[in-house]
Design a protein around this motif. Structure first.
Motif, PDB file in Angstrom:
ATOM      1  N   TYR A  34       8.640   9.557   5.191  1.00 17.94           N
ATOM      2  CA  TYR A  34       8.419   8.259   5.054  1.00 17.94           C
ATOM      3  C   TYR A  34       9.405   7.599   4.467  1.00 17.94           C
ATOM      4  O   TYR A  34       9.742   6.538   5.032  1.00 17.94           O
ATOM      5  CB  TYR A  34       7.057   8.161   3.962  1.00 17.94           C
ATOM      6  N   ALA A  38      10.750   4.424   6.643  1.00 19.72           N
ATOM      7  CA  ALA A  38      10.388   3.015   5.937  1.00 19.72           C
ATOM      8  C   ALA A  38      11.572   2.271   5.035  1.00 19.72           C
ATOM      9  O   ALA A  38      11.655   1.229   4.910  1.00 19.72           O
ATOM     10  CB  ALA A  38       9.108   2.960   5.333  1.00 19.72           C
ATOM     11  N   ILE A  77       6.519  -5.325  10.567  1.00 15.97           N
ATOM     12  CA  ILE A  77       5.939  -4.330  10.112  1.00 15.97           C
ATOM     13  C   ILE A  77       4.418  -4.481   9.857  1.00 15.97           C
ATOM     14  O   ILE A  77       4.077  -5.484   9.131  1.00 15.97           O
ATOM     15  CB  ILE A  77       6.642  -3.591   8.788  1.00 15.97           C
ATOM     16  N   ALA A  80       2.796  -0.034   6.143  1.00 18.83           N
ATOM     17  CA  ALA A  80       3.766   0.926   5.470  1.00 18.83           C
ATOM     18  C   ALA A  80       2.949   1.483   4.382  1.00 18.83           C
ATOM     19  O   ALA A  80       2.931   0.962   2.977  1.00 18.83           O
ATOM     20  CB  ALA A  80       4.917  -0.027   4.952  1.00 18.83           C
ATOM     21  N   TYR A  86       3.498   4.489   9.091  1.00 12.40           N
ATOM     22  CA  TYR A  86       4.744   3.200   9.163  1.00 12.40           C
ATOM     23  C   TYR A  86       4.636   2.927  10.652  1.00 12.40           C
ATOM     24  O   TYR A  86       4.648   3.717  11.398  1.00 12.40           O
ATOM     25  CB  TYR A  86       6.129   3.962   9.022  1.00 12.40           C
ATOM     26  N   TYR A  88       4.957  -0.859  13.361  1.00 17.19           N
ATOM     27  CA  TYR A  88       5.404  -2.062  13.703  1.00 17.19           C
ATOM     28  C   TYR A  88       5.203  -2.342  14.997  1.00 17.19           C
ATOM     29  O   TYR A  88       4.849  -1.770  15.960  1.00 17.19           O
ATOM     30  CB  TYR A  88       7.078  -2.000  13.279  1.00 17.19           C
TER      31      TYR A  88
END
Length: 161
Positions: A34, A38, A77, A80, A86, A88
């Motif tokens: 992650y 991110a 985004i 998150a 995550y 987008y």
């Protein structure tokens, strides 16, 4: 030519006309994966060979991505959630034929300290674009496998030193 895409939301990942889903296990923890996805956006070009540059924008709520070959994306985004997801949406691109595009990275513990990484590419566009996406499945799958393998090595080397 740069054009604005349809502003879809995260549920588009489930309803898009074209959905390409790839998954692979890695030895790195969900936290490490992650963080790389991110928080170290600029590092994407080090492990995802299709990406030539990546930067956060809009005070951290978006990204600017340039792929090798010149395709550019301005993204928002959508999700998150630390150690889990995550995602987008592409808002503006110079790629022809695309009308809507969302990418989602889902992370789940995978035995011990490892992680199951799932990447979904959800898209809509002209008939020609949809066909190109479907034909590109094998190449995108290979790019995903290579990227996740490099990402796992990168995370491991960061923690080893």
């Amino acid at each position: 030519m740069v054009h604005r895409l349809r502003p879809v939301e995260l549920d588009f990942v489930e309803t898009a006309p074209v959905r390409l889903v790839f998954a692979r296990g890695v030895t790195s923890s969900p936290e490490g994966v992650y963080r790389a996805l991110a928080e170290d956006v600029e590092g994407w070009s080090e492990w995802f060979s299709a990406v030539s540059s990546a930067h956060l924008s809009e005070g951290g709520s978006g990204r600017r991505i340039r792929l090798r070959g010149g395709t550019c994306f301005e993204e928002t985004i959508l999700a998150a959630e630390p150690h889990e997801v995550y995602a987008y949406r592409v808002d503006v691109t110079n790629a022809p034929g695309v009308r809507a595009l969302v990418e989602e990275w889902r992370l789940a513990p995978d035995g011990g300290s490892g992680t199951r990484v799932q990447w979904t590419v959800a898209a809509d566009g002209t008939a020609a674009f949809r066909l190109v996406m479907k034909v590109s499945r094998t190449g995108l799958g290979r790019a995903f496998r290579d990227a996740v393998r490099k990402l796992d090595r990168r995370i491991g080397s960061t923690h080893a030193g």
